[in-house]
Motif scaffolding. Structure first.
Motif, PDB file in Angstrom:
ATOM      1  N   THR A  59     -13.233 -14.221  14.394  1.00  0.00           N
ATOM      2  CA  THR A  59     -12.028 -13.036  14.079  1.00  0.00           C
ATOM      3  C   THR A  59     -11.813 -12.249  15.652  1.00  0.00           C
ATOM      4  OG1 THR A  59     -14.226 -11.419  14.867  1.00  0.00           O
ATOM      5  CG2 THR A  59     -14.287 -12.576  12.659  1.00  0.00           C
ATOM      6  N   ALA A  60     -10.733 -12.200  15.652  1.00  0.00           N
ATOM      7  CA  ALA A  60      -9.416 -12.249  16.249  1.00  0.00           C
ATOM      8  C   ALA A  60      -8.020 -11.535  15.708  1.00  0.00           C
ATOM      9  CB  ALA A  60      -9.756 -12.939  17.285  1.00  0.00           C
ATOM     10  N   LEU A  61      -7.265 -10.650  16.362  1.00  0.00           N
ATOM     11  CA  LEU A  61      -5.844 -11.084  15.758  1.00  0.00           C
ATOM     12  C   LEU A  61      -5.461 -12.346  17.026  1.00  0.00           C
ATOM     13  CD1 LEU A  61      -4.669  -7.686  16.987  1.00  0.00           C
ATOM     14  CD2 LEU A  61      -4.382  -9.387  14.299  1.00  0.00           C
ATOM     15  N   SER A  62      -5.554 -13.509  16.011  1.00  0.00           N
ATOM     16  CA  SER A  62      -5.300 -14.621  17.166  1.00  0.00           C
ATOM     17  C   SER A  62      -4.322 -15.555  16.180  1.00  0.00           C
ATOM     18  CB  SER A  62      -6.788 -15.730  16.578  1.00  0.00           C
ATOM     19  OG  SER A  62      -7.790 -15.261  17.620  1.00  0.00           O
ATOM     20  N   PHE A  78     -19.924   1.928  14.731  1.00  0.00           N
ATOM     21  CA  PHE A  78     -18.599   1.061  15.316  1.00  0.00           C
ATOM     22  C   PHE A  78     -18.041   2.327  13.969  1.00  0.00           C
ATOM     23  CE2 PHE A  78     -20.059  -2.775  17.142  1.00  0.00           C
ATOM     24  CZ  PHE A  78     -19.755  -2.376  18.188  1.00  0.00           C
ATOM     25  N   LEU A  79     -16.942   2.997  14.527  1.00  0.00           N
ATOM     26  CA  LEU A  79     -16.030   3.755  13.880  1.00  0.00           C
ATOM     27  C   LEU A  79     -16.813   4.585  12.586  1.00  0.00           C
ATOM     28  CD1 LEU A  79     -13.913   0.312  12.578  1.00  0.00           C
ATOM     29  CD2 LEU A  79     -12.889   1.981  14.547  1.00  0.00           C
ATOM     30  N   THR A  80     -17.537   5.251  12.672  1.00  0.00           N
ATOM     31  CA  THR A  80     -18.218   5.739  11.727  1.00  0.00           C
ATOM     32  C   THR A  80     -17.673   7.490  11.799  1.00  0.00           C
ATOM     33  OG1 THR A  80     -19.868   6.586  13.808  1.00  0.00           O
ATOM     34  CG2 THR A  80     -20.362   4.985  11.954  1.00  0.00           C
ATOM     35  N   HIS A  81     -16.457   7.594  12.786  1.00  0.00           N
ATOM     36  CA  HIS A  81     -15.519   8.840  12.834  1.00  0.00           C
ATOM     37  C   HIS A  81     -14.277   8.607  12.640  1.00  0.00           C
ATOM     38  CE1 HIS A  81     -13.552  12.507  14.135  1.00  0.00           C
ATOM     39  NE2 HIS A  81     -14.817  12.800  14.547  1.00  0.00           N
ATOM     40  N   PRO A  82     -13.564   9.417  11.694  1.00  0.00           N
ATOM     41  CA  PRO A  82     -12.554   8.488  11.103  1.00  0.00           C
ATOM     42  C   PRO A  82     -11.441   8.295  12.354  1.00  0.00           C
ATOM     43  CG  PRO A  82     -12.956  10.844   9.930  1.00  0.00           C
ATOM     44  CD  PRO A  82     -14.252  10.370  11.038  1.00  0.00           C
ATOM     45  N   HIS A  83     -11.902   9.354  12.945  1.00  0.00           N
ATOM     46  CA  HIS A  83     -10.382   9.635  14.090  1.00  0.00           C
ATOM     47  C   HIS A  83     -10.074   7.979  15.105  1.00  0.00           C
ATOM     48  CE1 HIS A  83      -9.839  13.585  13.395  1.00  0.00           C
ATOM     49  NE2 HIS A  83     -10.452  14.326  15.075  1.00  0.00           N
ATOM     50  N   ASP A  84     -11.267   7.300  15.115  1.00  0.00           N
ATOM     51  CA  ASP A  84     -11.646   5.780  15.945  1.00  0.00           C
ATOM     52  C   ASP A  84     -11.263   4.901  14.746  1.00  0.00           C
ATOM     53  OD1 ASP A  84     -13.040   7.290  17.041  1.00  0.00           O
ATOM     54  OD2 ASP A  84     -14.900   6.491  17.113  1.00  0.00           O
ATOM     55  N   LEU A  85     -11.283   4.921  13.259  1.00  0.00           N
ATOM     56  CA  LEU A  85     -10.676   4.014  12.445  1.00  0.00           C
ATOM     57  C   LEU A  85      -8.973   4.230  12.288  1.00  0.00           C
ATOM     58  CD1 LEU A  85     -11.727   2.016  10.018  1.00  0.00           C
ATOM     59  CD2 LEU A  85     -12.069   4.415   9.103  1.00  0.00           C
ATOM     60  N   GLY A 105     -15.051  -5.265   9.776  1.00  0.00           N
ATOM     61  CA  GLY A 105     -16.014  -6.434   8.884  1.00  0.00           C
ATOM     62  C   GLY A 105     -15.762  -7.858  10.860  1.00  0.00           C
ATOM     63  N   SER A 106     -15.186  -7.349  11.390  1.00  0.00           N
ATOM     64  CA  SER A 106     -14.534  -8.302  12.326  1.00  0.00           C
ATOM     65  C   SER A 106     -14.528  -8.353  14.168  1.00  0.00           C
ATOM     66  CB  SER A 106     -12.817  -8.611  12.946  1.00  0.00           C
ATOM     67  OG  SER A 106     -12.677  -7.420  13.031  1.00  0.00           O
ATOM     68  N   MET A 107     -14.987  -5.998  13.875  1.00  0.00           N
ATOM     69  CA  MET A 107     -15.274  -5.996  15.065  1.00  0.00           C
ATOM     70  C   MET A 107     -16.294  -6.567  15.848  1.00  0.00           C
ATOM     71  SD  MET A 107     -17.032  -1.792  13.959  1.00  0.00           S
ATOM     72  CE  MET A 107     -15.713  -1.774  12.911  1.00  0.00           C
TER      73      MET A 107
END
Ligand SMILES: Cc1cc2nc3c(=O)[nH]c(=O)nc-3n(C[C@H](O)[C@H](O)[C@H](O)COP(=O)(O)OP(=O)(O)OC[C@H]3O[C@@H](n4cnc5c(N)ncnc54)[C@H](O)[C@@H]3O)c2cc1C
Length: 285
Positions: free
Chosen positions: A26-29, A151-158, A203-205
């Motif tokens: 799971t990466a930008l591979s 992880f990513l529960t705050h919209p700013h982080d998303l 799905g990948s973090m």
């Protein structure tokens, strides 16, 4: 002191988490046209040759650790302008002006199929609004705690994560990198819209292994503070916490140097206190 007391103070409520989206699957591979450590997979002979090269000549693939370059980046004013007014307002007013928001780390790793070469572009968030927590599951130290990274529960982080992903892709399209890239394999060119990128990110973090801040150092009147400026647990005599958990905030970079600095500082405090005790005893107090 009972276990209950020890466990209650480690129930941190504000675990800061950087996150990383790199893994073998799971990466930008990217499939690349230069040799990477992918060549080691399924090829013990090559591992042997490279090991010998490194030991005897100090050359070859093992002269790098696979992740020799890392970038700490500020989001540009132009990018902020494309975000919601709340996001564009909250980042600069929450974090100092020189605080990098994004970490980019190219790695000479990725998928391994024993044939092709792969590399990855890892993305980390250094300015996050989501907070995880760690909670005891019972009064027994034998029971594992409950860890919620949130992880990513705050919209700013998303939004920041989407920005970082797009920037990583932009980097791979620059003339210096583009010539080395054959194709993006993960998430792949079909993932383009923000909605598609969000699905991929969720799905990948994975963790960047930099968990901290669950025993915040702070003033005694700070309800979130667990230790004071000498790392002494507030309300308990003779107990200090000296590790990354006492960071009051997650440092915007790799944390190990700050852990060393903290340990040096608190070691001085402990030795200073010990000397005071010795002096007092010699004075008969
Ligand atoms: C895979 C990985 C890669 C990393 N890469 C980097 C990097 O490149 N740069 C960077 O700056 N940071 C990196 N980090 C993060 C860095 O290692 C941590 O932030 C740092 O080690 C935290 O220090 P600490 O003292 O808080 O905890 P730790 O280093 O985890 O120390 C805790 C110690 O307590 C011991 N211990 C645990 N339980 C008990 C017990 N019951 N009794 C006695 N001892 C116990 C453990 O054995 C350990 O030695 C990485 C972390 C990981 C996992």
């Amino acid at each position: 002191m009972s276990n209950r007391i020890i466990l209650s103070f480690v129930s941190g409520e504000q675990m800061y988490r950087n996150f990383l989206t790199v893994d073998k699957t799971t990466a930008l591979s990217y499939q690349v046209n230069v040799e990477t450590t992918s060549v080691f997979s399924n090829d013990p002979q090559r591992v042997f040759v490279e090991t010998e090269n490194y030991i005897t000549e100090e050359t070859g693939l093992l002269t790098g650790n696979g992740g020799d370059i890392v970038g700490f980046l500020k989001v540009t004013n132009q990018s902020w302008a494309n975000m919601s007014s709340t996001t564009a307002h909250d980042f600069p007013t929450t974090f100092p002006a020189d605080w990098p928001e994004i970490e980019i780390a190219p790695f000479a790793i990725g998928l391994n199929d024993g044939v092709r070469n792969f590399a990855s572009m890892a993305i980390g968030l250094l300015a996050t609004f989501s907070r995880g927590n760690i909670t005891i599951s019972s009064s027994s130290t034998a029971d594992a705690p409950i860890i919620n990274p949130a992880f990513l529960t705050h919209p700013h982080d998303l939004i920041l994560a989407i920005t970082a992903s797009k920037f990583a892709r932009h980097l791979t399209s620059t003339s210096s990198l583009h010539s080395a890239i054959i194709e993006e394999v993960i998430p792949g060119p079909a993932v383009r819209t923000d909605a598609e990128i969000i699905v991929y990110l969720r799905g990948s973090m994975a963790t960047f292994y930099h968990a901290s801040c669950t025993c915040k150092m702070g003033r005694r009147n700070d309800s979130m503070a667990v230790v004071d400026s000498k790392a002494r647990v507030i309300g308990i005599t003779g107990l200090q916490v000296v590790d990354a958990s006492v960071f009051p905030f997650s440092v915007p970079g790799q944390p190990q140097a700050t852990v060393y600095m903290l340990a040096e500082k608190i070691a001085e405090v402990v030795m200073g206190d010990a000397q005071i005790v010795v002096v007092c005893r010699s004075l008969g107090r």
